[in-house]
Enzyme design. Sequence first.
Site, PDB file in Angstrom:
ATOM      1  CG  HIS A  31       3.783 -10.585  -6.190  1.00 56.26           C
ATOM      2  ND1 HIS A  31       3.557 -11.944  -6.312  1.00 56.26           N
ATOM      3  CD2 HIS A  31       3.708 -10.335  -4.851  1.00 56.26           C
ATOM      4  CE1 HIS A  31       3.339 -12.467  -5.098  1.00 56.26           C
ATOM      5  NE2 HIS A  31       3.447 -11.507  -4.205  1.00 56.26           N
ATOM      6  CG  PHE A  72      -0.042  -6.227  -1.980  1.00 54.59           C
ATOM      7  CD1 PHE A  72       0.823  -7.296  -1.768  1.00 54.59           C
ATOM      8  CD2 PHE A  72      -0.210  -5.784  -3.284  1.00 54.59           C
ATOM      9  CE1 PHE A  72       1.501  -7.900  -2.821  1.00 54.59           C
ATOM     10  CE2 PHE A  72       0.459  -6.380  -4.340  1.00 54.59           C
ATOM     11  CZ  PHE A  72       1.322  -7.430  -4.110  1.00 54.59           C
ATOM     12  CG  HIS A  80       3.291  -9.422   2.784  1.00 52.65           C
ATOM     13  ND1 HIS A  80       3.512 -10.386   3.747  1.00 52.65           N
ATOM     14  CD2 HIS A  80       3.704  -9.971   1.600  1.00 52.65           C
ATOM     15  CE1 HIS A  80       4.023 -11.472   3.181  1.00 52.65           C
ATOM     16  NE2 HIS A  80       4.154 -11.244   1.885  1.00 52.65           N
ATOM     17  CD  GLU A  81       5.426  -8.266  -1.725  1.00 42.83           C
ATOM     18  OE1 GLU A  81       6.578  -8.363  -2.196  1.00 42.83           O
ATOM     19  OE2 GLU A  81       4.706  -9.263  -1.473  1.00 42.83           O
ATOM     20  CE  LYS A 132       8.234 -14.008   2.554  1.00 44.61           C
ATOM     21  NZ  LYS A 132       7.187 -14.943   2.067  1.00 44.61           N
ATOM     22  CG  HIS A 133      10.092  -9.797  -0.178  1.00 45.87           C
ATOM     23  ND1 HIS A 133      10.729 -11.021  -0.200  1.00 45.87           N
ATOM     24  CD2 HIS A 133       8.760 -10.069  -0.302  1.00 45.87           C
ATOM     25  CE1 HIS A 133       9.834 -11.992  -0.346  1.00 45.87           C
ATOM     26  NE2 HIS A 133       8.633 -11.445  -0.399  1.00 45.87           N
TER      27      HIS A 133
END
Length: 291
Positions: free
Chosen positions: A134, A185, A188-189, A192-193
């Site tokens: 994830h 996906f 986004h990862e 954000k991170h």
Amino acid sequence: MQSPVYTRAAMATPAIILFAVTCLAHIIPGIRGGGNSNDQESHDLVRGSIIDENEYNVPLGHRHNRGRQHQHQHGGSGKANNSPSSNSQGDDDGSFDFYVYSMSYQPEFCQANNEKFAGCHNPKEAWEGQLTIHGLWPNRYDGSWPSDCSDESFDLSLLKDVADDLEQNWPNVKSPAASSGHTSFWSHEWSKHGTCSGLTQQDYFMTALDLLLRTPSIVKENYGSVVSREDLEEGYLGSDMSVFVCKRGYLSEVRVCLEKMEDGSPGERVSCPETLLKADSCGDEIDIASF
């Protein structure tokens, strides 16, 4: 009758002897002590340097770099974390204490969404017994986290060497491989991170791929059935070493904690702090979904 010269010499002799004795009294302690008065100063300096070194010999997990921007880069085209970021508590300097590594169970995700996504129609058989990635998330002991730490956009061309690994172990089942939204996906990862890790895009994704844990065989062996929490915890090294996220009683995610190394990269697995453990939502019996 003695001459005046002899008389003056005789009178000076005691003074000469006294002068010699006084000099020896100062010289002999120095010889016996092995040095001069500067030796004590030198010893104090050495002892002081040891104390200074010990100030940095702090147990892992208790040395925070709050108030400093995290500037570490592994090379390549990634930007340093120079921008202010935001988190769930609104006040953030981009620092973090450890990593959360989160893994998803695709059969549960597809089941929960009624198999409506493209990747659920013809899933990979390996996903039945292997959780997928994830994300790799910088996190803090107080339960907050940095996010969106720079404006560097996701660039799939930087990851062409690991494209197959991404499809297998970090899949986006929501969108077909040829669709424009298939990379959303990963984008986004990263945004954000990943931008808060201090790693380049290549290092962030390759590190996350390398960190993927082998799922305990008990999951595959009980595919579509039930496992005990105790057995699953044993497979993940103990109750404080993993967090189980369940939805409707089904295993949805497993999260583990990784130390933050001095250079900012993720290190070995460590016990998760209570702020993360309280997010556990599974009971003593855990359902294992199936496609």
